[in-house]
Design a protein around this motif. Structure first.
Motif, PDB file in Angstrom:
ATOM      1  N   SER A  30       0.920  -1.345   0.118  1.00 29.28           N
ATOM      2  CA  SER A  30      -0.065  -0.128   0.141  1.00 29.28           C
ATOM      3  C   SER A  30       0.716   1.349  -0.157  1.00 29.28           C
ATOM      4  N   SER A  47      -4.643  15.993   2.324  1.00 29.04           N
ATOM      5  CA  SER A  47      -3.962  15.235   1.301  1.00 29.04           C
ATOM      6  C   SER A  47      -2.427  15.544   1.163  1.00 29.04           C
ATOM      7  N   LEU A  51      -3.411  12.325  -2.883  1.00 30.13           N
ATOM      8  CA  LEU A  51      -3.925  11.283  -2.070  1.00 30.13           C
ATOM      9  C   LEU A  51      -4.392  11.632  -0.706  1.00 30.13           C
ATOM     10  N   TRP A  55      -4.197   7.109   5.385  1.00 34.05           N
ATOM     11  CA  TRP A  55      -4.818   5.772   4.687  1.00 34.05           C
ATOM     12  C   TRP A  55      -3.771   4.997   4.159  1.00 34.05           C
ATOM     13  N   LEU A  57      -3.267   3.198   1.122  1.00 32.93           N
ATOM     14  CA  LEU A  57      -4.246   2.980  -0.536  1.00 32.93           C
ATOM     15  C   LEU A  57      -3.502   1.916  -1.189  1.00 32.93           C
ATOM     16  N   TYR A  58      -4.454   1.102  -1.813  1.00 29.84           N
ATOM     17  CA  TYR A  58      -3.966   0.111  -2.865  1.00 29.84           C
ATOM     18  C   TYR A  58      -4.179   0.814  -3.862  1.00 29.84           C
ATOM     19  N   THR A  59      -3.096   1.308  -4.439  1.00 27.64           N
ATOM     20  CA  THR A  59      -3.068   2.167  -5.812  1.00 27.64           C
ATOM     21  C   THR A  59      -2.602   1.311  -6.767  1.00 27.64           C
ATOM     22  N   ILE A  70      -7.253   6.269  -8.313  1.00 29.24           N
ATOM     23  CA  ILE A  70      -7.872   6.620  -6.940  1.00 29.24           C
ATOM     24  C   ILE A  70      -7.556   8.145  -6.897  1.00 29.24           C
ATOM     25  N   LEU A  84     -13.396  10.801  -1.779  1.00 22.77           N
ATOM     26  CA  LEU A  84     -12.451   9.791  -2.570  1.00 22.77           C
ATOM     27  C   LEU A  84     -13.110   8.932  -3.434  1.00 22.77           C
ATOM     28  N   MET A 102      -8.377   0.844  -0.008  1.00 25.40           N
ATOM     29  CA  MET A 102      -8.174   1.427   1.119  1.00 25.40           C
ATOM     30  C   MET A 102      -8.144   0.891   2.446  1.00 25.40           C
TER      31      MET A 102
END
Length: 193
Positions: A30, A47, A51, A55, A57-59, A70, A84, A102
């Protein structure tokens, strides 16, 4: 070379090779941008580099077999200035760090009860939200909601969860599981009195 010196030398070489191979095989699961001042950041108001902070985040950077973006969206908002947005063109249906998504975790104690809630809009995709009590070596995960129902307007989801024995963390996770566009806003992990 003495026997002990040779043994230490061989051990050091083996350890070095194992460390190198381990580093080569590690995959970043992540993207995480930290900002202690932002707190939980459930409305994604804070942010860095486009982003939300605080958090996992699996981007597209960490889930290379998908085709998705995302981003923060200021045009479709439930609370605050932005939501988001997940725009998914293709992805793995497994969930977790295999799919766009996420997660966030907060400290918790066994026996505490939490209300987990969020607002969502969905254009044609399937999504899943999960809640878990977590400890260092184990977890108890429950599906909060999994749906492919489209929502043109903001829809509220709520779930109650009690932290299981021997767990010390509450985890919330959201994934897009198919082609579609999702907007998420006002995520809350609230301890009940």
């Amino acid at each position: 070379m003495q026997k002990n010196t040779f043994t230490h030398f061989c051990s050091a070489v083996l350890f070095g090779c194992a460390t190198f191979l381990s580093a080569c095989n590690q995959k970043t699961m992540s993207v995480f941008k930290a900002d202690e001042q932002a707190g939980f950041n459930g409305s994604f108001e804070y942010s860095k580099d486009g982003l939300p902070v605080n958090w996992q985040l699996y981007t597209a950077q960490t889930v290379p077999w998908g085709d998705f973006e995302i981003s923060l969206d200021t045009s479709k908002v439930k609370s605050g200035r932005q939501s988001l947005k997940f725009e998914v063109r293709a992805c793995d249906t497994t969930g977790g760090w295999y799919s766009p998504g996420m997660a966030s975790q907060i400290p918790a104690k066994a026996g505490e009860q939490y209300r987990i809630s969020f607002w969502l809009m969905n254009e044609g995709g399937r999504f899943r939200a999960k809640v878990a009590g977590v400890a260092a070596t184990s977890g108890d995960s429950q599906i909060m909601v999994e749906s492919s129902k489209s929502h043109a307007n903001w829809t509220y989801y709520e779930y109650r969860y009690t932290i299981p024995a021997k767990m010390n963390t509450l985890r919330f996770e959201f994934n897009g599981l198919s082609l579609g566009t999702f907007w998420l806003d006002d995520v809350r992990l609230e301890k009940m009195p």
